[in-house]
Structure formats: C-alpha cells, structure tokens
Design a protein around this motif. Structure first.
Motif: not given
Length: 326
Positions: A282-301
């Motif tokens: 039940d952990t939430r991930v605040v993503w924000g906008s869809a900009e830089d989604s590729g970089l955000k996915a790498v950072v989240l991983e």
C-alpha cells in the motif's frame, strides 16, 4: 625506131572514171620475143570501165513495222510500273545500308519479347492454384488467441496469394480489439502470414457493468465481471477522455516490468498529479506530470532497491533530481 602513140585524153563521164586507177601498160602483143618492134595496135590496151556495183535496194518497210518501230504514246500503266520499279530499287538500297541497324533492332525486340513472355508466364503461374493459400499463420500474438485469428481467416484458404483480399482480412481482424496494427505477408508457395502488434492495456475502469479494459488511447479491449490479475484499476477524473487520462497512460507505459507488476491503482485528477499505488505494501508513488517519465522510472527503480517498499510509505519522484522518502 618508131615512137608509141600517146594515150587518148580521159573522157569526163560524170566521175565514173575519176577514181578509177590508171591501167598499167599492157605488154605489146605484137612484140616478138626475140626483140621485134611492137605495132600501134599492140601498144593501146583495152580499157575496161570500172563502175560501182549497184547496191541492192532495201525492201520496202510496211506500215505495221513502221508503227512498231516508232515510239508509241506513254501510258499510265507504264508510268506506274516505272515508279514501282524505282521504289523497289530504293527500298533495296535502304535495306542494304541499314542492315546493321535492323539487326540491332531485332536483337532489342527479341530481348523485350523474351522479358514480356517471362513476365506473363510468371503472372500466370502466380495467379494459378499452384500458389494458393493452404496455411494462415499469426505472429506476434501474446494476449491474443492466435488460433482464433487463424480460424477467422480460414476463408482465404484456396485463394492465390496475389489475390488475397486485404479488405476482407481487415474486416476479420477488426473484430479483435487487442490488435493495434497488422501486416500481411505472402510466403510462396502456400503460406499467408499475419504479423500483429497488440495493444498494451494500462488498466481497467470499474463500473456497474463490470471492469472495462482499455489501452493508452482509451480503446476498449474487453469488459469482464472481474478485474484480471496484474491489471491496475484506473481512478481518473474524466474517464478515458482528457489530459489526465493521457498523462496516466504515458506514465504506465514507461514503467519497468518489475514495477508495473506491483501497481494496483493509478490515480489522477489532472495531468500534473499522477499517483501510483503499490498494492502489496500500500505504498504510494507521487509521480507528478508525465514529463521525464523515463528518468523518473529509473530513479524510482533505484530508490526501491535502496529502500524497499515495505519500509517506505511514500516515494516522491515528481522531481527526479531529488527523491523524497517518507
């Protein structure tokens, strides 16, 4: 001794004797071999006149022979024959001087004719039952049942490969919403290959009629009574229309397979506040906008590797340069 009597002067007879050669003095008939004296009668020789033999008169020419020898009037037929003979002679000369050109032209015409015959023969064989469809094969189906698609295209069996009806194939494949794009390949002698690209579902909308599976473009793929496993529930304001849905679709499609398998819900009220819910913790991930989604996915991983979701309540990657844990 007595002198001989001189010859009489020539008589003018109209030129008959003018050309006559002078007669040689005849021997003296009265002379005696022993040296006797000749008499006057013996000195004078008999003159024989020489006259030209009368020429034989030419036979009279008849009027028919004269007409035959005289040139007749020029007829049209004679002119035509002469012109025809002249044309034949000119053609013969032209053929003699253009023999190399005609040979070259014959070679080119022969080559073109051979290519044309080969093309016609190829077309005839290609459109014959020798290249009829005997097997339909679907490539690229993962979520889609390829056997069902092959069975639906069974009406193409027996059709020559060049005559496969693309419109008929399109009507059949349109009945499968999971197919996003497709391509038809003819593999002689008897195989028809259909390469499909499936739509990628991003989640389901929950409603009174069940759970509706959609892709990033909002295309309805299926409706079932229960949500399928590994499919997140979409809680997006405005449904499958609007900027919020577009942003959520882009975020889901950018997630690595390991993270996407943990997402159970996707929330978005606007295009700038997309939030993911990891159902196991039940952990939430605040993503924000869809900009830089590729970089955000790498950072989240990387953040989930450093601090597993069981120890974190919120991952905030809205600013990928500085990840916030809580």
């Amino acid at each position: 001794m007595r002198r001989p009597t001189p010859l009489p002067p020539p008589v003018d007879d109209g030129g008959a004797r003018r050309d006559r050669p002078e007669a040689s003095p005849a021997p003296e008939s009265g002379a005696v071999e022993g040296g006797g004296t000749p008499t006057e009668e013996s000195v004078l020789a008999t003159v024989i006149p020489l006259e030209a033999a009368p020429s034989s008169p030419s036979p009279p020419t008849s009027s028919e022979d004269a007409r035959a020898q005289a040139p007749g009037p020029v007829r049209v037929r004679d002119v035509w024959r002469a012109a025809r003979a002249r044309r034949k002679a000119l053609r013969a000369e032209v053929r003699r001087f253009t023999v190399r050109q005609r040979r070259r032209r014959a070679v080119w015409l022969g080559a073109c004719g051979a290519v044309l015959l080969l093309g016609l023969a190829t077309l005839g064989v290609a459109y014959s039952p020798l290249f009829a469809v005997e097997q339909v094969r679907v490539i690229g189906a993962e979520q889609l049942d390829a056997t069902r698609v092959e069975a639906a295209l069974g009406d193409q069996i027996g059709t020559p490969l060049p005559l496969v009806d693309a419109d008929a194939v399109h009507e059949v494949l349109a009945e499968f919403p999971l197919i996003e794009t497709y391509a038809i390949e003819a593999r002689p002698p008897h195989e028809l290959v259909v390469r499909v690209v499936e739509r990628t579902p991003i989640g389901v909308f929950e409603s009174s009629s069940g759970f509706t599976l959609v892709d990033a473009a909002g295309v309805v793929l299926s409706t079932t009574a229960e949500a399928g496993p590994g499919t997140p529930i979409l809680r997006i304001d405005g449904g499958a229309q609007g900027d919020a849905f577009d942003a959520a679709g882009r975020v889901v499609r950018s997630l690595p397979q390991g993270i996407a398998a943990q997402v159970t819900e996707v929330e978005a009220s606007t295009a700038d506040d997309v939030t993911l819910v990891l159902g196991a913790t039940d952990t939430r991930v605040v993503w924000g906008s869809a900009e830089d989604s590729g970089l955000k996915a790498v950072v989240l991983e990387a953040a989930m590797t450093a601090r597993p979701p069981a120890d974190v309540r919120v991952y905030d990657v809205s600013s990928p340069s500085s990840v916030v844990f809580s």
